[in-house]
Write an enzyme that holds these catalytic residues in place. Structure first.
Site, short mmCIF file in Angstrom:
data_model
loop_
_atom_site.label_atom_id
_atom_site.label_comp_id
_atom_site.label_asym_id
_atom_site.label_seq_id
_atom_site.Cartn_x
_atom_site.Cartn_y
_atom_site.Cartn_z
N ARG A 80 0.66 -1.34 -0.10
CA ARG A 80 -0.02 -0.03 0.02
C ARG A 80 0.88 1.25 0.05
O ARG A 80 1.87 1.24 0.69
CB ARG A 80 -0.91 0.03 1.22
CG ARG A 80 -2.01 -0.78 1.25
CD ARG A 80 -3.11 -0.54 0.22
NE ARG A 80 -4.27 -1.14 0.02
CZ ARG A 80 -4.37 -2.22 -0.80
NH1 ARG A 80 -3.67 -2.50 -1.63
NH2 ARG A 80 -5.60 -2.79 -0.66
N HIS A 138 -1.24 0.67 -10.05
CA HIS A 138 -1.78 -0.58 -9.08
C HIS A 138 -2.25 -1.70 -9.86
O HIS A 138 -3.43 -1.91 -9.89
CB HIS A 138 -2.96 -0.02 -8.32
CG HIS A 138 -3.27 -0.61 -7.20
ND1 HIS A 138 -3.52 0.08 -5.76
CD2 HIS A 138 -3.34 -2.00 -6.68
CE1 HIS A 138 -3.86 -0.88 -4.94
NE2 HIS A 138 -3.80 -2.10 -5.51
#
Ligand code: OXD
Length: 327
Positions: free
Chosen positions: A242, A290
């Site tokens: 993250r 991502h």
């Protein structure tokens, strides 16, 4: 009916098991269609935006979702279980979801694609694939010596299913593999294990530092100026966990000083990464949007359906989140 929202035919004809499932996410309709195919006895709604979800949230008992608008939880009075479509659940753990609502996440599906991403990027760097393609485009025959992953030390922070798969693949490339994790549960799988109080020592000694940790209050910004400053000028940071594991302002500063020497970043504190972020143009930085471990409809729906059986039978759920631990 709101666009993107539909109900099974069986439900509309009054033949349902009483369980109401709200499927939420960009691909909600595709996920919902698969759930309906498998379980015609459910009342299944699909929504891709907060306004599409609003009419159904009061009724939903089960939520099968990705990046659900957390402000709607206040109205989710019948909710009993949330199945995340992905691995990360920091948004759900932080939201005001009553303690009686169970939260589950998908585990064991993202290790292989994320590990492939890591090694695709690492091999491209050491084998200098960009340079080789540039020579080809220029019709130049100019042999050069590529580097190698063999003998380098890979440090994997986070030894859950994703970290373990990265460790396994690193061994195939004859790397030394070190690991850092909260508990010593998987310490035996790495050549050297570090606990969470040893970040600086760990970061200072690895050639590649891969972040495969969940985001929790204790991992937020764990990679800060202190840890980054300890990394060598030849080392690389890879973040597939993250964005907020890293204090991004510190990373920008550290990269501009040359410690670490580069970064491969698939996740960011703010996504999409704003066009004005300096990271886009920094030398030695690879940015991807991502994409290292996308959720795929079939296996994720299969996970949900297996858990649904368990939920309906009152059995333990797969991937149940421990809210105190944060994942
Ligand atoms: C996930 C993700 O957590 O896609 O599953 O990032």
């Amino acid at each position: 009916m709101t666009k993107g929202v539909s109900v099974t035919d069986q439900t509309m004809s009054g033949h349902d098991a009483g369980i109401t499932v709200l499927v939420y996410g960009k691909q909600a309709e595709a996920y919902a269609a698969r759930v309906r195919e498998a379980r015609g006895d459910l009342r299944v709604y699909a929504a891709s935006t907060p306004s599409e979800a609003e009419p159904w949230i009061d009724e939903a008992e089960v939520l099968f979702a990705w990046r659900f608008p957390v402000e709607l939880f206040d109205r989710a009075r019948r909710l009993r279980w949330i199945q995340s479509m992905g691995a990360g659940v920091e948004d759900l753990v932080e939201a005001h979801v009553p303690a009686s609502v169970r939260i589950t996440r998908v585990v064991d599906q993202f290790g292989p694609p994320i590990a492939e991403y890591v090694f695709a990027e690492l091999l491209a760097r050491v084998r200098r694939l960009d340079h080789a393609r540039a020579l080809q485009r220029a019709h130049r025959w100019a042999p050069f010596y590529p580097g190698s992953l063999a003998g380098q030390t890979l440090g994997v922070a986070g030894l859950g299913s994703i970290g373990q798969e990265i460790v396994r693949k690193a061994r195939a490339f004859d790397m030394r593999v070190w690991g850092l994790s909260r508990t010593a549960g998987h310490a035996g799988e790495v050549d050297r294990h570090f606990g969470p109080d040893a970040w600086v020592e760990f970061a200072s000694a690895v050639d590649v530092l891969v972040l495969a940790l969940p985001l929790t209050p204790s991992t937020r910004h764990v990679v800060d100026a202190r840890v980054l400053g300890a990394m060598s000028a030849e080392s690389l940071l890879v973040n597939v966990g993250r964005g907020a594991l890293v204090r991004e302002a510190d990373l920008i500063e550290a990269l501009s000083r040359g410690h670490p020497g580069g970064a491969i970043l698939d996740v960011f504190e703010t996504e999409p990464l704003p066009p004005e972020s300096p990271l886009w143009d920094m030398p030695g930085v690879t940015i991807t949007p991502h994409i290292s471990g996308p959720s795929r409809t079939e296996p994720v729906v299969a996970w949900f359906l297996a858990n649904l059986e368990r939920f309906l039978a009152g059995r333990a759920l797969l991937g149940e989140v421990d809210r105190a631990r944060g994942y």
